[in-house]
Design a protein around this motif. Sequence first.
Motif, PDB file in Angstrom:
ATOM      1  N   ASP A  79      40.678  -4.644  16.628  1.00 43.93           N
ATOM      2  CA  ASP A  79      40.436  -6.887  16.504  1.00 43.93           C
ATOM      3  C   ASP A  79      38.930  -6.319  16.186  1.00 43.93           C
ATOM      4  OD1 ASP A  79      39.991  -9.240  16.314  1.00 43.93           O
ATOM      5  OD2 ASP A  79      39.732  -9.307  18.325  1.00 43.93           O
ATOM      6  N   TYR A  80      38.795  -6.639  14.674  1.00 46.34           N
ATOM      7  CA  TYR A  80      36.960  -6.601  14.235  1.00 46.34           C
ATOM      8  C   TYR A  80      36.942  -7.096  12.787  1.00 46.34           C
ATOM      9  CZ  TYR A  80      37.151  -1.339  11.950  1.00 46.34           C
ATOM     10  OH  TYR A  80      37.233  -0.832  11.120  1.00 46.34           O
ATOM     11  N   VAL A  81      36.138  -7.531  12.664  1.00 45.99           N
ATOM     12  CA  VAL A  81      36.005  -7.646  11.424  1.00 45.99           C
ATOM     13  C   VAL A  81      35.824  -6.441   9.981  1.00 45.99           C
ATOM     14  CG1 VAL A  81      34.593  -8.528   9.341  1.00 45.99           C
ATOM     15  CG2 VAL A  81      34.450  -9.795  11.569  1.00 45.99           C
ATOM     16  N   ALA A  82      37.002  -6.410   9.673  1.00 49.59           N
ATOM     17  CA  ALA A  82      37.230  -4.929   8.233  1.00 49.59           C
ATOM     18  C   ALA A  82      36.953  -5.348   7.460  1.00 49.59           C
ATOM     19  CB  ALA A  82      38.348  -4.095   8.784  1.00 49.59           C
ATOM     20  N   LEU A  83      36.247  -5.772   6.630  1.00 44.61           N
ATOM     21  CA  LEU A  83      36.652  -5.269   4.759  1.00 44.61           C
ATOM     22  C   LEU A  83      36.764  -3.817   3.893  1.00 44.61           C
ATOM     23  CD1 LEU A  83      32.716  -7.629   4.980  1.00 44.61           C
ATOM     24  CD2 LEU A  83      34.801  -8.009   5.041  1.00 44.61           C
ATOM     25  N   PRO A  84      36.910  -4.838   2.832  1.00 45.68           N
ATOM     26  CA  PRO A  84      37.720  -3.467   1.885  1.00 45.68           C
ATOM     27  C   PRO A  84      36.353  -2.304   1.491  1.00 45.68           C
ATOM     28  CG  PRO A  84      37.826  -5.706   1.300  1.00 45.68           C
ATOM     29  CD  PRO A  84      37.478  -6.023   2.131  1.00 45.68           C
ATOM     30  N   GLU A  85      36.459  -1.430   1.568  1.00 45.84           N
ATOM     31  CA  GLU A  85      35.561  -0.199   0.732  1.00 45.84           C
ATOM     32  C   GLU A  85      35.060  -0.662  -0.215  1.00 45.84           C
ATOM     33  OE1 GLU A  85      36.165   4.191  -0.857  1.00 45.84           O
ATOM     34  OE2 GLU A  85      36.895   3.697   1.590  1.00 45.84           O
ATOM     35  N   PRO A  86      33.996  -0.835  -0.467  1.00 44.45           N
ATOM     36  CA  PRO A  86      33.159  -1.291  -2.006  1.00 44.45           C
ATOM     37  C   PRO A  86      32.944  -0.662  -3.284  1.00 44.45           C
ATOM     38  CG  PRO A  86      31.077  -1.152  -0.125  1.00 44.45           C
ATOM     39  CD  PRO A  86      33.152  -0.497   0.598  1.00 44.45           C
ATOM     40  N   ILE A 255      22.144   2.689   3.875  1.00 42.29           N
ATOM     41  CA  ILE A 255      22.984   2.359   5.281  1.00 42.29           C
ATOM     42  C   ILE A 255      23.767   0.783   5.140  1.00 42.29           C
ATOM     43  CG2 ILE A 255      21.118   2.935   6.202  1.00 42.29           C
ATOM     44  CD1 ILE A 255      20.128   0.148   6.497  1.00 42.29           C
ATOM     45  N   ALA A 256      23.825   0.005   3.389  1.00 40.33           N
ATOM     46  CA  ALA A 256      24.791  -1.466   3.675  1.00 40.33           C
ATOM     47  C   ALA A 256      24.802  -1.210   1.940  1.00 40.33           C
ATOM     48  CB  ALA A 256      24.117  -2.497   4.271  1.00 40.33           C
ATOM     49  N   VAL A 257      26.148  -2.174   1.740  1.00 44.24           N
ATOM     50  CA  VAL A 257      26.589  -2.310   0.568  1.00 44.24           C
ATOM     51  C   VAL A 257      26.652  -4.103   1.216  1.00 44.24           C
ATOM     52  CG1 VAL A 257      27.823  -3.009  -1.633  1.00 44.24           C
ATOM     53  CG2 VAL A 257      27.103  -0.543  -0.763  1.00 44.24           C
ATOM     54  N   VAL A 258      26.348  -4.545   0.133  1.00 48.16           N
ATOM     55  CA  VAL A 258      26.435  -6.130  -0.063  1.00 48.16           C
ATOM     56  C   VAL A 258      26.814  -7.013  -1.075  1.00 48.16           C
ATOM     57  CG1 VAL A 258      25.695  -8.581   1.017  1.00 48.16           C
ATOM     58  CG2 VAL A 258      24.652  -6.450   2.084  1.00 48.16           C
ATOM     59  N   GLY A 259      27.946  -7.875  -0.969  1.00 47.10           N
ATOM     60  CA  GLY A 259      28.998  -8.796  -2.092  1.00 47.10           C
ATOM     61  C   GLY A 259      28.483  -9.908  -1.734  1.00 47.10           C
ATOM     62  N   ASP A 271      29.531 -11.196   2.063  1.00 46.78           N
ATOM     63  CA  ASP A 271      30.493  -9.296   2.518  1.00 46.78           C
ATOM     64  C   ASP A 271      29.347  -8.776   2.777  1.00 46.78           C
ATOM     65  OD1 ASP A 271      32.992 -10.326   3.056  1.00 46.78           O
ATOM     66  OD2 ASP A 271      32.918 -11.137   0.729  1.00 46.78           O
ATOM     67  N   LEU A 272      28.697  -7.348   3.933  1.00 47.83           N
ATOM     68  CA  LEU A 272      28.276  -6.674   4.132  1.00 47.83           C
ATOM     69  C   LEU A 272      29.058  -5.641   4.335  1.00 47.83           C
ATOM     70  CD1 LEU A 272      24.533  -7.078   5.479  1.00 47.83           C
ATOM     71  CD2 LEU A 272      25.981  -5.160   6.536  1.00 47.83           C
ATOM     72  N   VAL A 273      29.017  -4.533   3.900  1.00 47.11           N
ATOM     73  CA  VAL A 273      29.851  -3.138   4.557  1.00 47.11           C
ATOM     74  C   VAL A 273      29.006  -2.325   4.949  1.00 47.11           C
ATOM     75  CG1 VAL A 273      31.298  -1.866   4.009  1.00 47.11           C
ATOM     76  CG2 VAL A 273      31.568  -4.338   2.905  1.00 47.11           C
ATOM     77  N   ALA A 274      28.594  -2.060   6.003  1.00 47.82           N
ATOM     78  CA  ALA A 274      27.582  -0.842   6.469  1.00 47.82           C
ATOM     79  C   ALA A 274      28.381  -0.403   8.049  1.00 47.82           C
ATOM     80  CB  ALA A 274      27.254  -1.801   7.497  1.00 47.82           C
ATOM     81  N   ASP A 275      29.943  -0.011   7.801  1.00 46.31           N
ATOM     82  CA  ASP A 275      30.621   1.202   8.269  1.00 46.31           C
ATOM     83  C   ASP A 275      29.641   2.459   7.220  1.00 46.31           C
ATOM     84  OD1 ASP A 275      32.629   2.603   9.799  1.00 46.31           O
ATOM     85  OD2 ASP A 275      34.307   1.299   9.476  1.00 46.31           O
TER      86      ASP A 275
END
Length: 282
Positions: A79-86, A255-259, A271-275
């Motif tokens: 249960d966490y915010v999971a975004l696609p792999e950019p 360290i992050a990608v932002v769409g 959408d910020l991907v920092a995983d």
Amino acid sequence: MTRSDWQTEEFERNRQHLQSVAYRMLGSASEAEDAVQEAWLRLSRSDTEAVENLAGWLTTVVARVSLDMLRSRRARREDYVALPEPIVTIESGPEDEAVLADSVGLALLVVLDMLTPAERLAFVLHDMFGVAFDEIATILDRSEAATRQLASRARRRVRGATPRTDPDLREQRRVVDAFLAAARAGDFEALVKVLDPDVVFRADRGPRGDRMPVTGAAEVAETILARGARFAPHARPAIVNGNAGVIVVPGKKPIAVVGFSVAAGRIVEIDLVADPAKLRSI
């Protein structure tokens, strides 16, 4: 040419198409590559002498593998915010046109991730790749009528939840640049001005990250200034899944990608991907 040589040639000819199908199904470039590789293994072990349409056969295999992977993922999802792999392109030139034309935005992938695996497969294969419903029904082991209903239900959900994005990349970049300038300056009013009143900000920092998206221009602006302003100077322009975005590189590694999704001159989704697991290939 031997049968094996012909199969290899046909597989390579269809690899990009298969990768596109799998990425839309899974929202992960690395998992999509795994699905395509599994299709290759199955092809090498199968007798396809009687197969008239090898491209269709391979698409079906990739769809089945992706469906199994989706079902397995949903069974163990946390249960966490999971975004696609950019998918990130640093520069946009003529050689990138095919990639951009074949891209799918993070916002759409987020919506697709809300569908059931069967709905997602029916929508992706039919609406995005034009696969006939009778073929999809065979993959799902359902009637053609039931498969049509799945696609229709998915279509309604996608249309109702996916923001309209300005197709002009230069206009998107103008808005994103204004967002970055405001963040770097710590200018709350300027930041709110470039955000849609109902903007949604999602951040995927992995299983230990935030649980819920932030919504509303003021709330998102406060979040950006409190937690992200110090990273704004390290943001570099990039194309993220076909739209204007940024890649944050304070050192040697991102360290992050932002769409961003931009409509009517304002940002409607961030959408910020920092995983770290989703940034390894960048």
